[in-house]
Design an enzyme around this catalytic site. Structure first.
Site, PDB file in Angstrom:
ATOM      1  N   THR A  86      22.449  15.294  36.999  1.00 32.42           N
ATOM      2  CA  THR A  86      22.924  13.928  37.213  1.00 32.42           C
ATOM      3  C   THR A  86      21.954  12.938  36.594  1.00 32.42           C
ATOM      4  O   THR A  86      20.760  13.194  36.529  1.00 32.42           O
ATOM      5  CB  THR A  86      23.031  13.687  38.734  1.00 32.42           C
TER       6      THR A  86
ATOM      7  N   ARG B 261      36.254  17.959  45.315  1.00 31.30           N
ATOM      8  CA  ARG B 261      34.906  17.723  45.862  1.00 31.30           C
ATOM      9  C   ARG B 261      34.272  16.465  45.230  1.00 31.30           C
ATOM     10  O   ARG B 261      34.272  16.278  44.034  1.00 31.30           O
ATOM     11  CB  ARG B 261      34.030  18.930  45.568  1.00 31.30           C
ATOM     12  N   VAL B 262      33.725  15.628  46.069  1.00 34.65           N
ATOM     13  CA  VAL B 262      33.003  14.449  45.599  1.00 34.65           C
ATOM     14  C   VAL B 262      31.587  14.518  46.150  1.00 34.65           C
ATOM     15  O   VAL B 262      31.384  14.836  47.328  1.00 34.65           O
ATOM     16  CB  VAL B 262      33.692  13.148  46.071  1.00 34.65           C
ATOM     17  N   GLY B 263      30.610  14.242  45.295  1.00 34.68           N
ATOM     18  CA  GLY B 263      29.205  14.291  45.716  1.00 34.68           C
ATOM     19  C   GLY B 263      28.698  12.941  46.185  1.00 34.68           C
ATOM     20  O   GLY B 263      29.473  12.017  46.471  1.00 34.68           O
ATOM     21  N   ASP B 264      27.391  12.835  46.249  1.00 39.00           N
ATOM     22  CA  ASP B 264      26.756  11.603  46.732  1.00 39.00           C
ATOM     23  C   ASP B 264      26.706  10.499  45.682  1.00 39.00           C
ATOM     24  O   ASP B 264      26.627   9.311  46.028  1.00 39.00           O
ATOM     25  CB  ASP B 264      25.316  11.914  47.169  1.00 39.00           C
TER      26      ASP B 264
ATOM     27  N   THR C 279      19.296  12.270  42.987  1.00 38.82           N
ATOM     28  CA  THR C 279      19.814  13.491  42.372  1.00 38.82           C
ATOM     29  C   THR C 279      19.442  14.700  43.227  1.00 38.82           C
ATOM     30  O   THR C 279      18.346  14.754  43.783  1.00 38.82           O
ATOM     31  CB  THR C 279      19.278  13.702  40.944  1.00 38.82           C
ATOM     32  N   GLY C 280      20.357  15.641  43.339  1.00 34.56           N
ATOM     33  CA  GLY C 280      20.097  16.836  44.152  1.00 34.56           C
ATOM     34  C   GLY C 280      21.392  17.311  44.778  1.00 34.56           C
ATOM     35  O   GLY C 280      22.479  16.885  44.374  1.00 34.56           O
TER      36      GLY C 280
ATOM     37  N   GLY D  55      24.288  17.134  46.573  1.00 30.45           N
ATOM     38  CA  GLY D  55      24.964  15.934  47.059  1.00 30.45           C
ATOM     39  C   GLY D  55      25.314  15.938  48.531  1.00 30.45           C
ATOM     40  O   GLY D  55      25.230  14.909  49.209  1.00 30.45           O
TER      41      GLY D  55
HETATM   42  N1  ASP Z   1      24.001  14.842  43.346  1.00 30.43           N
HETATM   43  C1  ASP Z   1      24.964  15.372  42.434  1.00 30.43           C
HETATM   44  C2  ASP Z   1      26.164  15.871  43.177  1.00 30.43           C
HETATM   45  O1  ASP Z   1      26.016  16.457  44.232  1.00 30.43           O
HETATM   46  C3  ASP Z   1      24.435  16.480  41.603  1.00 30.43           C
HETATM   47  C4  ASP Z   1      23.158  16.216  40.851  1.00 30.43           C
HETATM   48  O2  ASP Z   1      22.309  15.467  41.314  1.00 30.43           O
HETATM   49  O3  ASP Z   1      23.039  16.793  39.759  1.00 30.43           O
HETATM   50  O4  ASP Z   1      27.265  15.739  42.680  1.00 30.43           O
END
Ligand code: ASP
Length: 329
Positions: free
Chosen positions: A196, A224-227, A247-248, A250
């Site tokens: 990300t 699916r939706v992330g953070d 980032t991480g 989510g």
């Molecule tokens: N945080 C992002 C997600 O969960 C992934 C990422 O940080 O690469 O969609």
């Protein structure tokens, strides 16, 4: 002078600047994860550093010329979205259906205006669509078909599927395609990388902004939706406190409302930017099992870039003359 001594002086200078007045600054990230020295080829590492540098300088030049922070973060993120190296825009990962579903959010700290999109396909720069949502839709968050309808109403052209085709992303997907596994960018239990991208900036007026963009997780399904597109989870800005891009994994950042948590720790507990960012990443996030990192800036241009993984693609530049492009711990 020995390298260690030089490093110490740099660290001291950085620490000093972290606590002193400073005018404008920008930080960017290209994802955190199991990034170990020697894992990638020298050329590949050079490519990553070049892309980070390009994005950093693009954003910083704008700030230097008096542009608002929101322009700087959007421009920096666009450079990273256009690079195939990062899991956003062009380099977005594959979903379980072999498609791309991208998420992005942008926020400015003065009036706390925000815009976000999720589950969108075919858009070259999701971050610009998020900004258009903020400025032109009368809403904050548009998803899927509706978001694309909105884009079309603004005459966005849709890219063909093959614009987003990257061989190594396709390979990552093929490896887990027929399983129930879904993973972040490229990961398994021992090796996880999050690609990300994000940017935070403080401009000459002391206004803050944050932008985050992602392709999400490889083999993700069920919408699916992330953070990243969720205001307060993966992205947040408030002039009173800070601007944050995460980032991480989510799911943990959503449960921890991490970006807003950094702001809340500053506002309600009186913590400095550095202390709040560290508490969020090394304290609260870890306690619920979350891995990743964030970049943050306050209204005097102080920066913090903590991560609890092996590495994080990152870079920052300040008007005080500090500049760094780094990947590893
Ligand atoms: N945080 C992002 C997600 O969960 C992934 C990422 O940080 O690469 O969609």
């Amino acid at each position: 002078m020995g390298l260690c001594r030089l490093r110490t002086i740099q660290n001291e200078k950085f620490k000093k600047e972290m606590t002193n007045e400073q005018k404008y600054s920008i930080a960017i990230h290209g994802g955190a994860g199991t990034l170990l020295q020697g894992q990638m080829t020298v050329e590949k590492e050079k490519d990553y550093r070049n892309s980070l540098e390009q994005a950093l300088e693009k954003g910083y030049d704008l700030l230097e010329n008096g542009a608002p922070a929101i322009d700087a973060v959007e421009a920096a993120v666009k450079v990273l979205e256009d690079s195939p190296l990062f899991n956003a825009g062009k380099g977005s990962v594959f979903t379980a259906d072999g498609t791309h579903e991208m998420d992005a959010a942008i926020m400015e700290g003065k009036d706390r205006q925000a815009g976000a999109v999720s589950l969108i396909t075919g858009i070259k720069n999701p971050i610009s669509l998020a900004r258009d949502v903020m400025e032109k839709s009368g809403h904050v968050f548009l998803a899927g078909e509706g978001a694309l309808k909105f884009a079309k109403s603004l005459n966005y052209t849709l890219e063909e599927e093959n614009y987003f085709y990257e061989k190594f992303r396709h390979r990552q997907w093929l490896e887990i395609k027929d399983s129930d596994k879904f993973q972040l960018d490229h990961s398994n239990a021992k090796d996880s990388k999050f690609g990300t991208v994000g940017a935070v900036a403080c401009d000459k007026e002391g206004n803050l902004a944050a932008a985050t963009s992602t392709g999400g997780m490889t083999n993700k399904k069920f919408g699916r939706v992330g953070d990243s597109p969720m205001i307060g989870a993966g992205n947040y800005a408030n002039n009173k406190t800070c601007a944050v891009s995460c980032t991480g994994s989510g799911e943990y950042f959503i449960r921890g409302v991490v970006a807003y948590d950094v702001s809340a720790l500053m506002e309600y507990k009186g913590l400095s930017l550095e202390a709040a960012a560290n508490e969020a990443v090394h304290g609260r996030l870890l306690k619920i099992g979350g891995d990743g990192g964030l970049i943050a800036v306050d209204a005097t241009g102080n920066l913090a870039l903590p991560f609890n993984t092996e590495g994080m693609y990152r870079a920052f530049k300040t008007s005080g003359g500090l500049r760094e492009i780094a990947i590893y711990k």
